[in-house]
Structures are given as C-alpha cells and as structure tokens.
Motif scaffolding. Structure first.
Motif, PDB file in Angstrom:
ATOM      1  N   VAL A  29     -80.327  45.408 -49.105  1.00 16.44           N
ATOM      2  CA  VAL A  29     -80.485  44.503 -50.249  1.00 16.44           C
ATOM      3  C   VAL A  29     -81.526  43.416 -49.973  1.00 16.44           C
ATOM      4  N   ASN A  30     -82.019  42.847 -51.060  1.00 12.78           N
ATOM      5  CA  ASN A  30     -82.959  41.720 -50.921  1.00 12.78           C
ATOM      6  C   ASN A  30     -82.181  40.397 -50.849  1.00 12.78           C
ATOM      7  N   ASP A  31     -82.911  39.285 -50.833  1.00 13.53           N
ATOM      8  CA  ASP A  31     -82.265  37.971 -50.678  1.00 13.53           C
ATOM      9  C   ASP A  31     -81.291  37.652 -51.810  1.00 13.53           C
ATOM     10  N   GLN A  32     -81.498  38.302 -52.955  1.00 18.09           N
ATOM     11  CA  GLN A  32     -80.590  38.061 -54.095  1.00 18.09           C
ATOM     12  C   GLN A  32     -79.407  39.030 -54.091  1.00 18.09           C
ATOM     13  N   GLY A  33     -79.356  39.864 -53.066  1.00 18.27           N
ATOM     14  CA  GLY A  33     -78.252  40.826 -52.983  1.00 18.27           C
ATOM     15  C   GLY A  33     -78.457  42.071 -53.827  1.00 18.27           C
ATOM     16  N   GLN A  34     -79.697  42.273 -54.322  1.00 19.72           N
ATOM     17  CA  GLN A  34     -79.945  43.475 -55.137  1.00 19.72           C
ATOM     18  C   GLN A  34     -80.349  44.633 -54.243  1.00 19.72           C
ATOM     19  N   SER A  66     -85.494  53.155 -51.420  1.00 19.76           N
ATOM     20  CA  SER A  66     -85.796  53.640 -50.069  1.00 19.76           C
ATOM     21  C   SER A  66     -87.183  53.161 -49.643  1.00 19.76           C
ATOM     22  N   GLY A  67     -87.307  52.934 -48.358  1.00 20.43           N
ATOM     23  CA  GLY A  67     -88.591  52.502 -47.810  1.00 20.43           C
ATOM     24  C   GLY A  67     -88.734  50.994 -47.722  1.00 20.43           C
ATOM     25  N   GLU A  68     -87.948  50.260 -48.518  1.00 17.09           N
ATOM     26  CA  GLU A  68     -88.099  48.792 -48.493  1.00 17.09           C
ATOM     27  C   GLU A  68     -87.150  48.155 -47.490  1.00 17.09           C
ATOM     28  N   ILE A  69     -87.640  47.082 -46.876  1.00 17.30           N
ATOM     29  CA  ILE A  69     -86.859  46.414 -45.818  1.00 17.30           C
ATOM     30  C   ILE A  69     -85.971  45.322 -46.398  1.00 17.30           C
ATOM     31  N   GLY A  70     -84.738  45.296 -45.955  1.00 16.18           N
ATOM     32  CA  GLY A  70     -83.810  44.256 -46.417  1.00 16.18           C
ATOM     33  C   GLY A  70     -82.580  44.185 -45.534  1.00 16.18           C
ATOM     34  N   ALA A  71     -81.599  43.411 -45.984  1.00  9.51           N
ATOM     35  CA  ALA A  71     -80.359  43.211 -45.223  1.00  9.51           C
ATOM     36  C   ALA A  71     -79.440  44.432 -45.402  1.00  9.51           C
ATOM     37  N   ILE A  72     -78.820  44.833 -44.301  1.00  6.49           N
ATOM     38  CA  ILE A  72     -77.939  46.007 -44.347  1.00  6.49           C
ATOM     39  C   ILE A  72     -76.516  45.548 -44.670  1.00  6.49           C
ATOM     40  N   PHE A 132     -68.843  38.609 -46.814  1.00  5.64           N
ATOM     41  CA  PHE A 132     -68.698  39.713 -47.765  1.00  5.64           C
ATOM     42  C   PHE A 132     -69.375  39.354 -49.090  1.00  5.64           C
ATOM     43  N   SER A 133     -69.987  40.362 -49.705  1.00  2.00           N
ATOM     44  CA  SER A 133     -70.587  40.148 -51.027  1.00  2.00           C
ATOM     45  C   SER A 133     -69.472  40.135 -52.073  1.00  2.00           C
ATOM     46  N   ALA A 134     -69.829  39.747 -53.286  1.00  2.00           N
ATOM     47  CA  ALA A 134     -68.824  39.681 -54.355  1.00  2.00           C
ATOM     48  C   ALA A 134     -68.199  41.052 -54.602  1.00  2.00           C
ATOM     49  N   ASP A 135     -68.977  42.109 -54.421  1.00  2.00           N
ATOM     50  CA  ASP A 135     -68.417  43.448 -54.665  1.00  2.00           C
ATOM     51  C   ASP A 135     -67.913  44.112 -53.376  1.00  2.00           C
ATOM     52  N   GLY A 136     -67.601  43.295 -52.381  1.00  2.00           N
ATOM     53  CA  GLY A 136     -66.859  43.812 -51.228  1.00  2.00           C
ATOM     54  C   GLY A 136     -67.664  44.463 -50.119  1.00  2.00           C
TER      55      GLY A 136
END
Ligand code: MLC
Ligand code: AMP
Length: 525
Positions: free
Chosen positions: A348-353, A357-363, A385-389
């Motif tokens: 996901v990106n900084d907004q949690g979206q 594939s191929g893009e770097i973000g938080a696991i 934890f994110s809002a959706d668990g």
C-alpha cells in the motif's frame, strides 16, 4: 499414553496436533544430538508429559507465562512442548540477554515460572523473586537442574489440556522502534495453521530428516523448523549450536536444512560442501534476513540446490515462500516468493491504498497466522493494524506480475544482524545515558558475515571526552552481545534534515562500504 484418535477429538491445543504427527512406532529415533545422544519419540512424549505434569502440579492460573532462558537442548524443547501440553504460555528468551533486558521481560510479562541455566540462577532468581515470580527452576544443557529433578517424580502420562485455537500459546518479544520491547501474542491456532500450511507447501514427506541448527528462542528455530519436523514425525539432527563443519558432515544423512543467511555464508566457506555431500538433500530454506543473490547463486553452483527463501516475522510466523513444488513456479533469488495459502498480502501507499504490481509500498498482511496483539499494549496493537484488519509489517516491498514479493527495505528503523533484530532506538537510549554523551545514532551497514552490523555514531557534550572503546565496553557490559555495535565513532555533529531528523542514510553512506572492514578490526574486541 495419548493415541492418534484422542488427539483428533477436537482439542485445539497445538500439542495435540504435533503429537498426532509422531510416528506409530514410538521407539523410532526422533532426535540425534551432536553429542551422539539418541531420543526416541517415546522419550520426547514422556519427557514432555512429566514436565507438563510438574507445571500442572504448581496449580497456576490459566494463561500463566513460563519464561525460559536456557541453552539449546532436547530437554529445553521438551519444556516447550510441556508448556503447550499444560495449556500454559511459553515465553522464550535469547540466552544473550543480560540482567537489564531480563529484568524488563520479567517485569512486563509477570511470568509464574522462570527457567534459567544453573549458572545464571543467582542473578535470574533474584530478579524473578523480587518481581513476584513464585517459581524459578534451573535447566542445564547436560540434563541437569532442578526442573528435571522435580519432573522425575511426575507421571509420564498426560492428556493435552483442551485449548481453543484462539487461546494464547506463546509470547515472543520483539524490540520496538521506541526502544521498548513488545510481546507478540501467538495463539495455538496461529501456530498450528502456519505449521500445517508450511508442512504441505514445503512437501514434507516420509523419511525427511531435518538438521536443526538454529536457536530455539525465536520463530525460525522454535516454530518453523521444529513444528515441521514434529508434524511430519521426522527425525532431527540436533545441533546445540551452529557449527558449519558439523552441518556439512551431517548433510549426507539429512534432507532438509533451515538457516538464516549467515549460516549459508559460513557453510559456503567449507571446502567439504559439495554436490556429493548434499546428494540426499531435498530442501534448503533461508529466511529471517535478506539472502544476498550472490549467496543464492553460489549455493546453486556449489551444491546443485536452489535455496528456497521465505519471509516472516514474530508477529505473523511465515507469510510468503518461494515454491517448493516446481509446478507452482521457480524459486527466484532476490525474492521471498508468493503469499502462503491463506495469507492475504498487499502493498500500500502512504494513504493505505493498495498499489498495483511493480510499485513499491508498505507490506500489509492478514490471515489465520497473524498474532492476537502485543501483550498489554492495546494502543500499540491498534496502531499496527489498518481499519480493515491488515497488520502493518513495517517492511517495504513490491509484488511482481507473477505475484512474487521482493522486500526492498524497512520503514521500521531496524538492523538485522545474523538473523537477530537490533533496534537502534534501544541502543541509542543506552549510549545517551553514558557520561559525556550528548546524542547518538546507531545505523546498520553491510557486513559479509552477518549481512548487516551496527555502527554507533556519537556526539560528545561540550568540553567532554568520549572514548569509542569505552562506549562499546559499557554496552557490552549491559546488553546482549549481538546488539553491541561492531564499531563506534565520535563525530562533531549528526547530519540532520530541515525537519531536524537525523539523516541515517548519510551516516550509512559515510561509515559503511569498503573502509568498514579494516576499521572493524581496529575497534572490535
Ligand atoms: C553472534 N554475534 C553476533 C551475532 N551472533 N553479532 C551480530 N549479530 C549476530 N547475529 C557476535 C557475538 O556478540 C560475539 O561477539 C561474536 O559474534 C561470537 O559470538 P558467538 O555466540 O560465538 O556467535 P556464533 O555462535 O558464531 O553466532 C552466530 C550465529 C547466530 C549466526 C550462528 O547469531 C545465530 O544463530 N543466528 C540465528 C538467529 C536466528 O535464529 N534468527 C531467527 C529470528 S526469527 P563478542 O564481541 O561478544 O565476542 C525471525 C523471523 C523469521 O527473524 O522470519 O524467521
Ligand atoms: P522478527 O521480528 O525477529 O521476527 O523479524 C522479522 C523481520 O525479519 C521481518 O519484518 C523482516 O524485516 C525480516 N525478514 C524475515 N525474513 C526475511 C527475508 N527472507 N528477507 C528479508 N527480510 C526478512
């Protein structure tokens, strides 16, 4: 004695499932130690039953913690199984921890029982008793100590105490980015679901023999390696500590080996490591830290085998794995493979979206393997934890078109050295307390053996004199040895960005790289 039928009555106790994996013939050899001792499955069953009965005789409240800081031995493994059998909570502690660290764990976890080595009984019992722990036992790595003495009088028959899958089985402490260690609470269901998935995904089969050369106070040696062998009823070649020459010598009798990358680096230094030595091997698993592509390739060249790299953490046990079965895809060096069955993984990106594939973000991950939360830290748990668990791993990566995950970094400030986690904030906290120190930063730099090692960069107070050797010696006297930076340098000021944040990347560039090796010699020891 427990039978296969009894274990399948619906008891969610992890031990019941592990016990069901024992072979029918309990006289078969379960463990062969590097000292040549042989333990049958019956021995493991009886020893763990006796120890479970000893724990039960203490009449402890449900969910009591059994904190264990002992050298690796088959009896220590039996104590783990006994804790599960008795329905209590296992709390393994690295043998390198010293009194400040132990004091924190004991105060935080409030164990009902502490088991330590006979040599440490003096200071550990003092800490434990003054923190209110009612029972302290000793266990040596040579079958000595009060724990075994007391258990000798107990019955060798025991039914695993019924537990629900959601009940707590173990607490594993992981250091925190704020310097305060957090206890990751793992349930019977977390551990069993993961063990079953790995058992199937890695194709454990009849006749497999595991070389167990990892410590049993962390996820890799305690859960991943041990549960696999027990669930499969597989013999283990049990190495009290990692000795590369011994492992190579034992390879012809084995089929599975698991290690952190440092173990592979050290094995490659052995001339006797040849395709002939590895001829019966089926699987080499690496994890806990990044495996360099050079090591992956060199291993293939030297042994003819392709290392299977997987990824996990204390909070989640295993998350991804390269395929074992070639029909599921190749093992790709530099990647940690595909999400394990049942694991949902997203980047996901900084907004949690979720990112394509191929893009770097938080696991982030979700699944039956993901822990119940941090011990007595509901706020910290909620933040992770994110809002959706989904659980935020703190690792950064990308998933390719075929679903393989590559870890490219960490958002958490963490050094992984030889497979052990070192949190700079904890070390900096200690350094900052030393006389004459104004501030400090600990950064990880590349190391051929440990993968990464820490360097302490220290700023002295005005008119104060700080000696690097003194800093290292003070840390060594206080902290677990693997946490002590391999080098210390004193500088005039720490580089900071416009927000005033220390630029650790600048320090890594300045103090890492080639110059490191010679200076490491100069300042170490
Ligand atoms: C030992 N030393 C280390 C170190 N291990 N320094 C940095 N990092 C390490 N990992 C230092 C000691 O402080 C000592 O220094 C010197 O090296 C020799 O100590 P030793 O005890 O003789 O070391 P050795 O037996 O060679 O141990 C090295 C090792 C060990 C690689 C075998 O570190 C190890 O077993 N690592 C595996 C860790 C592991 O199981 N990780 C899994 C975590 S679970 P001095 O100065 O005091 O002499 C996890 C989740 C997952 O992460 O995904 O699996
Ligand atoms: P721990 O908290 O000790 O369980 O360590 C977990 C961390 O180890 C993960 O969050 C990752 O940063 C790291 N890790 C585990 N396996 C791998 C791997 N195969 N490659 C890179 N990092 C890994």
């Amino acid at each position: 004695m427990q039978t296969r039928d009894q274990t399948s009555l619906g008891n969610g106790n992890l031990f019941a499932a592990l016990r069901a994996g024992f072979p029918q013939d309990l006289d078969e050899i379960a463990v062969e130690t590097n000292q040549g001792l042989l333990y049958s499955w019956r021995d493991i069953d009886r020893a763990s039953a006796m120890l479970a009965n000893l724990l039960a005789s203490l009449d402890l409240p449900t969910h009591s913690r059994i904190a264990v800081q002992v050298e690796k031995s088959v009896e220590a493994m039996a104590l783990y199984l006994a804790t599960l059998r008795a329905g209590l909570v296992f709390l393994p502690l690295n043998t390198a921890y010293q009194s400040a660290e132990m004091s924190y764990f004991i105060a935080d976890a409030e164990p009902a029982v502490v088991v330590c080595t006979p040599g440490n009984f003096g200071w550990v019992s003092q800490l434990a008793f003054s923190a209110g722990t009612p029972y302290v036992f000793t266990l040596g790595d040579d079958r000595t100590g009060s724990l075994l003495d007391r258990a000798a009088a107990c019955s060798d028959q025991q039914q695993a105490v019924p537990r629900d899958p959601g009940d707590l089985a173990a607490i594993l402490y992981t250091s925190g980015t704020t310097g305060r260690s957090k206890g990751a609470m793992l349930s019977h269901g977390n551990l069993l679901s993961n063990a079953r998935v790995l058992h199937s995904y890695w194709g454990w089969r009849r006749g497999d023999v595991l070389i167990h050369a990892l410590p049993i106070f962390h996820v890799h040696g305690l859960f991943v390696a041990l549960h696999g062998a027990l669930l499969n009823g597989s013999r283990m070649i049990w190495c009290a500590r990692f000795d590369p020459a011994l492992v190579v010598q034992k390879l012809p009798q084995a089929s599975i080996f698991m290690g952190v990358p440092t173990l592979y680096v050290r094995l490659l230094e052995q001339e006797a490591l040849t395709p002939e030595a590895a001829r019966h091997m089926r699987l080499f698993v690496s994890g806990s830290a990044p495996l360099l592509i050079e090591t992956f390739n060199e291993w293939q060249r030297r042994t003819g085998h392709t290392i299977l790299e997987r990824y996990g953490m204390s909070e989640t046990v295993m998350l991804t794995s390269n395929p074992c079965d070639p029909s599921l895809g190749p093992r790709r060096g530099g990647t940690v493979g595909l999400p394990l069955p049942g694991v949902n993984l997203r980047v996901v990106n900084d907004q949690g979206q979720a990112l394509p594939s191929g893009e770097i973000g938080a696991i982030e991950v979700k699944g039956p393997n993901v822990f119940k939360g941090y011990w007595r830290m509901p706020q910290k748990t909620a933040e992770e934890f994110s809002a959706d668990g989904y659980f935020r791993t703190g690792d950064v990566g990308r998933v390719d078109e075929e679903g393989y995950l590559t870890i490219v970094g960490r958002s958490k400030d963490l050094i992984i050295s030889g497979g052990y986690n070192v949190y700079p904030a904890e070390i900096e906290g200690y350094i900052n307390e030393l006389e004459g120190v104004a501030e400090s930063a600990v950064v990880g730099v590349a190391d051929a053996d440990f993968g990464e090692v820490g360097i302490a960069v220290v700023v002295a107070k005005a008119r104060a004199q700080v000696e690097p050797r003194t800093v290292l010696a003070s840390l060594k006297a206080t902290l677990a040895n693997f946490k002590v930076p391999k080098r210390c340098v004193v500088v005039d000021a720490l580089p900071r960005n416009s927000m005033g944040k220390v630029q650790k990347n600048v320090l890594r560039e300045r103090f890492g790289a080639a110059q490191f090796v010679s200076r490491y010699q100069e300042h170490s020891g």
